[in-house]
Design a protein around this motif. Structure first.
Motif, PDB file in Angstrom:
ATOM      1  N   GLU A 207     -18.398  38.420  -5.212  1.00 28.78           N
ATOM      2  CA  GLU A 207     -17.912  38.221  -6.578  1.00 28.78           C
ATOM      3  C   GLU A 207     -18.766  38.986  -7.581  1.00 28.78           C
ATOM      4  N   LEU A 208     -20.084  38.898  -7.402  1.00 26.91           N
ATOM      5  CA  LEU A 208     -20.995  39.604  -8.305  1.00 26.91           C
ATOM      6  C   LEU A 208     -20.893  41.115  -8.106  1.00 26.91           C
ATOM      7  N   TRP A 209     -20.802  41.543  -6.859  1.00 30.12           N
ATOM      8  CA  TRP A 209     -20.725  42.976  -6.561  1.00 30.12           C
ATOM      9  C   TRP A 209     -19.453  43.577  -7.183  1.00 30.12           C
ATOM     10  N   ARG A 210     -18.336  42.889  -6.974  1.00 32.11           N
ATOM     11  CA  ARG A 210     -17.069  43.429  -7.473  1.00 32.11           C
ATOM     12  C   ARG A 210     -16.998  43.392  -8.989  1.00 32.11           C
ATOM     13  N   ALA A 211     -17.594  42.364  -9.592  1.00 31.33           N
ATOM     14  CA  ALA A 211     -17.636  42.301 -11.054  1.00 31.33           C
ATOM     15  C   ALA A 211     -18.429  43.469 -11.627  1.00 31.33           C
ATOM     16  N   ALA A 212     -19.383  43.976 -10.842  1.00 30.05           N
ATOM     17  CA  ALA A 212     -20.193  45.123 -11.272  1.00 30.05           C
ATOM     18  C   ALA A 212     -19.561  46.452 -10.863  1.00 30.05           C
ATOM     19  N   GLY A 213     -18.370  46.401 -10.243  1.00 30.68           N
ATOM     20  CA  GLY A 213     -17.688  47.628  -9.851  1.00 30.68           C
ATOM     21  C   GLY A 213     -18.210  48.237  -8.570  1.00 30.68           C
ATOM     22  N   LEU A 214     -18.878  47.446  -7.737  1.00 26.82           N
ATOM     23  CA  LEU A 214     -19.429  47.945  -6.480  1.00 26.82           C
ATOM     24  C   LEU A 214     -18.441  47.715  -5.338  1.00 26.82           C
ATOM     25  N   ASP A 215     -18.350  48.697  -4.443  1.00 27.62           N
ATOM     26  CA  ASP A 215     -17.428  48.640  -3.305  1.00 27.62           C
ATOM     27  C   ASP A 215     -18.096  47.847  -2.181  1.00 27.62           C
ATOM     28  N   CYS A 216     -17.490  46.745  -1.768  1.00 25.62           N
ATOM     29  CA  CYS A 216     -18.144  45.898  -0.766  1.00 25.62           C
ATOM     30  C   CYS A 216     -17.139  45.309   0.217  1.00 25.62           C
ATOM     31  N   ARG A 217     -17.661  44.980   1.389  1.00 24.02           N
ATOM     32  CA  ARG A 217     -16.921  44.277   2.417  1.00 24.02           C
ATOM     33  C   ARG A 217     -17.750  43.067   2.841  1.00 24.02           C
ATOM     34  N   ILE A 218     -17.120  42.113   3.494  1.00 24.72           N
ATOM     35  CA  ILE A 218     -17.777  40.852   3.816  1.00 24.72           C
ATOM     36  C   ILE A 218     -17.832  40.654   5.329  1.00 24.72           C
ATOM     37  N   PHE A 219     -18.997  40.195   5.818  1.00 25.21           N
ATOM     38  CA  PHE A 219     -19.178  39.938   7.239  1.00 25.21           C
ATOM     39  C   PHE A 219     -19.943  38.623   7.418  1.00 25.21           C
ATOM     40  N   PRO A 220     -19.643  37.868   8.473  1.00 25.84           N
ATOM     41  CA  PRO A 220     -20.292  36.563   8.652  1.00 25.84           C
ATOM     42  C   PRO A 220     -21.731  36.629   9.120  1.00 25.84           C
ATOM     43  N   THR A 221     -22.140  37.729   9.764  1.00 22.84           N
ATOM     44  CA  THR A 221     -23.509  37.845  10.281  1.00 22.84           C
ATOM     45  C   THR A 221     -24.063  39.231   9.987  1.00 22.84           C
ATOM     46  N   VAL A 222     -25.375  39.334  10.069  1.00 19.82           N
ATOM     47  CA  VAL A 222     -26.050  40.621   9.875  1.00 19.82           C
ATOM     48  C   VAL A 222     -25.639  41.597  10.974  1.00 19.82           C
ATOM     49  N   LYS A 223     -25.596  41.118  12.201  1.00 24.90           N
ATOM     50  CA  LYS A 223     -25.265  41.995  13.326  1.00 24.90           C
ATOM     51  C   LYS A 223     -23.878  42.604  13.153  1.00 24.90           C
ATOM     52  N   GLU A 224     -22.886  41.795  12.766  1.00 25.45           N
ATOM     53  CA  GLU A 224     -21.530  42.306  12.587  1.00 25.45           C
ATOM     54  C   GLU A 224     -21.455  43.309  11.440  1.00 25.45           C
ATOM     55  N   ALA A 225     -22.195  43.042  10.376  1.00 28.30           N
ATOM     56  CA  ALA A 225     -22.218  43.977   9.247  1.00 28.30           C
ATOM     57  C   ALA A 225     -22.825  45.305   9.659  1.00 28.30           C
ATOM     58  N   PHE A 226     -23.935  45.244  10.390  1.00 24.37           N
ATOM     59  CA  PHE A 226     -24.593  46.484  10.824  1.00 24.37           C
ATOM     60  C   PHE A 226     -23.714  47.262  11.792  1.00 24.37           C
ATOM     61  N   LEU A 227     -23.106  46.576  12.743  1.00 18.76           N
ATOM     62  CA  LEU A 227     -22.256  47.275  13.714  1.00 18.76           C
ATOM     63  C   LEU A 227     -21.089  47.963  13.024  1.00 18.76           C
ATOM     64  N   SER A 228     -20.535  47.333  11.998  1.00 19.95           N
ATOM     65  CA  SER A 228     -19.439  47.956  11.257  1.00 19.95           C
ATOM     66  C   SER A 228     -19.927  49.194  10.513  1.00 19.95           C
ATOM     67  N   ALA A 229     -21.078  49.075   9.839  1.00 19.09           N
ATOM     68  CA  ALA A 229     -21.638  50.233   9.133  1.00 19.09           C
ATOM     69  C   ALA A 229     -21.950  51.358  10.109  1.00 19.09           C
ATOM     70  N   ASP A 230     -22.486  50.996  11.262  1.00 16.57           N
ATOM     71  CA  ASP A 230     -22.848  51.983  12.277  1.00 16.57           C
ATOM     72  C   ASP A 230     -21.604  52.686  12.812  1.00 16.57           C
ATOM     73  N   GLN A 231     -20.532  51.935  13.018  1.00 17.99           N
ATOM     74  CA  GLN A 231     -19.301  52.516  13.528  1.00 17.99           C
ATOM     75  C   GLN A 231     -18.656  53.445  12.493  1.00 17.99           C
ATOM     76  N   ASP A 232     -18.776  53.093  11.217  1.00 21.79           N
ATOM     77  CA  ASP A 232     -18.183  53.898  10.146  1.00 21.79           C
ATOM     78  C   ASP A 232     -18.967  55.171   9.851  1.00 21.79           C
ATOM     79  N   ALA A 233     -20.259  55.175  10.180  1.00 17.91           N
ATOM     80  CA  ALA A 233     -21.161  56.216   9.681  1.00 17.91           C
ATOM     81  C   ALA A 233     -21.016  57.534  10.429  1.00 17.91           C
ATOM     82  N   ALA A 234     -21.097  58.611   9.667  1.00 15.76           N
ATOM     83  CA  ALA A 234     -21.251  59.950  10.234  1.00 15.76           C
ATOM     84  C   ALA A 234     -22.735  60.253  10.383  1.00 15.76           C
ATOM     85  N   SER A 235     -23.054  61.305  11.089  1.00  9.74           N
ATOM     86  CA  SER A 235     -24.458  61.615  11.369  1.00  9.74           C
ATOM     87  C   SER A 235     -25.241  61.953  10.105  1.00  9.74           C
ATOM     88  N   ASP A 236     -24.537  62.404   9.040  1.00  9.98           N
ATOM     89  CA  ASP A 236     -25.235  62.747   7.806  1.00  9.98           C
ATOM     90  C   ASP A 236     -25.139  61.643   6.754  1.00  9.98           C
TER      91      ASP A 236
END
Length: 426
Positions: free
Chosen positions: A378-407
């Protein structure tokens, strides 16, 4: 009981600030004094350096420990919180206390702890001090847990006190102004004992100066006399005015905020050397070997180069402002930030510090104090920040890792618990 049983007892029977917050905070030293008296007053049986501050005290503690180790001293190190393993808190020459030694403490003193009913931090402090005495350390580097004046570690009579800096944090316990918090941190200043102030602030410094004058304690300012230039990975250390002390120092602590911590460390060892003189300069080795010597984790820790993956435990306005700026300045295709926070942080003032063009993976760390990622969103979106929600740190990291390019860059932070959960999952 075995180690697992003991650990379960430590985490459940004793109130733990980092789990339940202010309910675990016991104001006053009567409890820890009674506990230490019952086990033989180990706090009087070793030399110590005592370190307080809002940010940086952990890094300075590890640098001081590395320095003492390079000098050949058998060095105890007591820090908090731990990231993965409880035993990280208590080390001698970089080696964690063993499981058997933790069990042995409770075999000897459980009747005392059952009677006194200490907090988590009080019993952990007692374990550390007892361990340092039994293992015959030459010196111990002791990090304050919270505040200073009423912290369980403030039973020491150290060789040297260090206060890294002051910013607004734990205001419900320490006060709602810089001056009030400085008074609490300044409580570690002891009579006729030198104290190093790491960072000058016009509201905190007069408080420290007044306490030091009343205690007849020599006071030293780290902002006077030392400059650090160049990248932290290849820096030059010189006296104010230009006299070069060390060139091409390869400091493994590459966060820009470490400049202040390194300056505080250098000032502190200059004071310590007046009391414990020696004939070999090991300053460079202490800096360059700090991670290897002490096992320091979670301070701009590079986990991988492609995509560049960094974790950092900075979790308040003072700790995150420099880190976020440093992230924004690093070139990448997409900056992906895995972040969670706990409920006593000034989140509304942290949000404006965050990079506007980053993609945020908001998550909940494994602690009762964690803020729900939906509430963060809620705070992130009110500030205009692009965000997604995950229940655990591991799931959030795995999603970021899967989305990421090498650069791309992946950054994980916002809380010690977030970094701890990540390192544990890896």
């Amino acid at each position: 009981m075995n180690y697992k049983d003991i650990l379960d007892q430590i985490f459940t029977a004793y109130p733990m600030y980092h789990k339940v917050g202010s309910a675990a905070y016991k104001e006053g030293l009567e409890n820890i004094e009674a506990l230490l008296a019952a086990i033989g007053n180990p706090e009087h049986k070793f030399k110590a350096v005592h370190i307080a501050g809002t940010n940086g005290k952990g890094s300075v503690a590890h640098l001081m420990a590395s320095y003492c180790m390079e000098r050949g001293l058998r060095t105890g190190l007591y820090t908090s919180p731990h990231l993965v393993d409880f035993r990280e808190r208590i080390r001698i020459n970089g080696q964690m206390i063993t499981e058997a030694e933790v069990v042995d403490f409770f075999n000897r003193f459980s009747h005392i702890t059952d009677h006194i009913k200490p907090s988590f931090f009080e019993v952990t402090t007692a374990i550390a001090f007892d361990h340092f005495v039994r293992q015959g350390v030459d010196i111990a580097i002791i990090e304050v847990g919270l505040g200073g004046r009423l912290d369980a570690t403030n039973v020491l009579c150290p060789l040297l006190s260090i206060i890294t800096n002051i910013s607004l944090e734990h205001t419900q316990l320490l006060g709602d102004t810089i001056a009030k918090i400085a008074y609490e941190k300044g409580g570690i200043i002891k009579a006729k004992t030198p104290v190093v102030i790491g960072e000058f602030h016009p509201e905190s410094y007069p408080v420290f100066k007044d306490i030091a004058d009343r205690m007849d304690a020599p006071l030293f300012r780290a902002d006077e006399g030392i400059e650090i230039t160049g990248a932290m990975s290849d820096c030059t250390i010189k006296e104010t005015g230009g006299n070069i002390l060390y060139e091409h120092v390869h400091c493994p602590l590459e966060g820009e905020y470490q400049r202040l911590n390194l300056r505080t460390f250098l000032t502190a060892i200059g004071v310590l050397e007046e009391m414990l003189p020696f004939d070999k300069d090991v300053t460079r080795e202490a800096i360059e070997h700090v991670v290897r010597n002490t096992g320091l984790m979670g301070r701009w820790q590079v986990l991988r180069q492609a995509p560049l993956t960094i974790c950092d435990v900075g979790h308040n306005v003072g700790g995150l402002s420099t880190t976020m700026k440093q992230l924004e300045e690093k070139p990448c295709r997409t900056l992906r930030i895995v972040m969670g926070m706990v409920n006593d942080k000034d989140i509304e003032h942290i949000v404006p510090l965050l990079p506007r063009k980053a993609l945020y993976y908001l998550c909940k760390a494994d602690t009762e104090r964690a803020v729900q990622p939906e509430d963060l969103a809620e705070l992130w979106r009110a500030a205009g920040l692009d965000c997604r929600i995950f229940p655990t740190v591991k799931e959030a990291f795995l999603s970021a890792d899967q989305d990421a390019a090498s650069d791309d860059i992946i950054f994980i932070g916002g809380s010690c618990f977030v970094v701890g959960n990540l390192l544990e999952s890896l």
